[in-house]
Design an enzyme around this catalytic site. Sequence first.
Site, mmCIF file in Angstrom:
data_model
loop_
_atom_site.group_PDB
_atom_site.id
_atom_site.type_symbol
_atom_site.label_atom_id
_atom_site.label_comp_id
_atom_site.label_asym_id
_atom_site.label_seq_id
_atom_site.Cartn_x
_atom_site.Cartn_y
_atom_site.Cartn_z
ATOM 1 N N THR A 433 0.981 -1.280 0.122
ATOM 2 C CA THR A 433 -0.079 0.053 -0.059
ATOM 3 C C THR A 433 0.749 1.228 0.039
ATOM 4 O O THR A 433 2.171 1.121 -0.068
ATOM 5 C CB THR A 433 -0.951 0.042 1.254
ATOM 6 O OG1 THR A 433 -0.028 -0.103 2.463
ATOM 7 C CG2 THR A 433 -1.872 -1.088 1.487
ATOM 8 N N SER A 506 -5.933 -4.910 6.327
ATOM 9 C CA SER A 506 -4.995 -4.590 7.472
ATOM 10 C C SER A 506 -4.571 -3.138 7.592
ATOM 11 O O SER A 506 -4.032 -2.528 8.506
ATOM 12 C CB SER A 506 -3.502 -5.324 7.394
ATOM 13 O OG SER A 506 -3.890 -6.635 7.607
#
Length: 626
Positions: A433, A506
């Site tokens: 990410t 997450s």
Amino acid sequence: MNSLFNARPCWPLPALPALFALWLTACSTPLPQVPATVQVPAASPTAVAASSTIPVQPEGPSGWSQKPGWAAQRFAVAAAHPLAADAGYEMLRAGGSALDAAIATQLVLTLVEPQSSGIAGGAFLMHWDGRQVVALDGRETAPAAADERLFLKPDGQTMNYVQAVVGGRSVGTPGLLRMLEQAHVKYGKLPWARLFEPAIRLSENGFELGSRMHQMLSGDPQIKRDPQAAKYFFDAAGAPLPVGTLLRNPALAEVLRKVAKGGSEAFMRGPVAADIVRRVRGHASNPGLLSEADMAGYSPKWREPMCSDWRETWRVCGFPPPSSGHLAVMQMLGMTAQQSAAQSLDAGLPSAAWLNRYAQAANLAFADRAQFVADPDFVAAPGGDWASLLAPDYLRQRAALIGPRSSGVAKPGQPGLLKTAYAPQAAQPEYGTSHISVVDAEGRAVSMTTTVESVFGSRIMSDGGTGLVGGFLLNNQLTDFALNPRDAAGQPVANRLEPGKRPRSSMAPTLVFDRRDGRLLMSLGSPGGAAIIHYVAKMLIATHDWEMNVQEAISLPNFGAFNGPTLLEPNLFPAGTAAGLRALGHEVVERDLTSGSQAIMRRPAKDGGGWLGGADPRREGVVRGD
């Protein structure tokens, strides 16, 4: 610790003594003190293979570049690439809001950090307008035609991860642009089209290909198999373009012009959407199920943020499910609440005794995560409320399982009265990410974590139907669902794929407030797959309990546990730390933990006030501000 707060946040910033200096002078293996990029050696393949419960690294290491921390008085933006941070800074200087800056930053990240995030991905956004925290969910969704067997082979066996990821099968409906557009309607100050100018300019004029992207291209054998990506990233011989190449992306510039003029509809419908769907469904070896109706029908979700009191002074606000980030972080902090700062550090670094308790708490939190957390529109919270996982009595019960020695693999708890009907999700890779933190001159703030999931996503590049060189990469977000949707007894996994469902994440974009007066204290987050949870927990613990500034906290060695071995970042802890953990029964694996944390923290008046921004020395990020 209170479990959940839906009311307006209200919280004091600790003093920041010189613990970091003690660490640098006393630690036998200090952080590299060099301005240039230095390669950090990886752990041995044998050590990494020790357990299947060690997550695969989202993005490999590309060296260490010492970061100074950046002071600003009025506003600041922290991002994963200097050109992206420059774009956000340009908007702030033009009188834009934190949200304006975050949008401009993200659009440039699509160009300069395509391996991590982009306009065909998704994001979780936390926003503070000076009165209220909101959470906006731009996570990708499963196509209407998909079902839980998407990643099972005809014989019923689960595909391996590469088989699942590469190609159209793994592509979910992208949500980023629709989400940013909705946020801009409420929180933007500058015109929508103005926010696209830096990314369009850079796409047309070009930017120098950096060493990190070059290294990611060199290490990935799949991306060059996509014809559009091969023409853009590689030379005629199939080698990645060299560092310093002026990389122009005319296809992306044209798509961005369309969206600047026509809004997200110009991406989610019409020629751009048609090209995305054509490439997904027409992939030569692994076609997918995404449709133009899926694209046109996507809608972001406004969710209630989760705000949890921690210690005596802080309120920590994070993202609710389908993210597991805030729940796991606050479970770990709650279960380790009794550890004093005096017992936590050894020569300025986390001690073996402290890591022993932290790792056991992490194993317990990850066991609960695997059992319970999924899209709340499809899966009921244990006990009917996600707050049950953070209830003080439940955390005390879980903390009682932490012993003086490693307690081994943890089992999920039972936070509600009724036992869950779901099977735990087996361990599987989670990927990368990028993170953006912004504070503006009027006190508003953004914390946004954004992703295309794996490195270079599904390894499909779309030119948006322009016929030009370049474009943008499509996500592989569907592999964040459980690849194997049921256990051996046929019991379903909560995070199994269902049509229209958002996969568990997450990502943990976080905003921290002073409980006593409501002031914003910090915006923070990180990439890193499942390890995001540890990177965010580390920053919170180090800034509060160990009284470090935000740059010192980010630069601390990384550590973690995922209900298996205890992981330490190699060559950054004293040798005695691993030995001490092994003596307490831990299986210790030293391996790269390539975080990419970005954060901005309020500075105390004695240090000049304003803000201090931090960026991870393990990546290219910087902070810009005035």
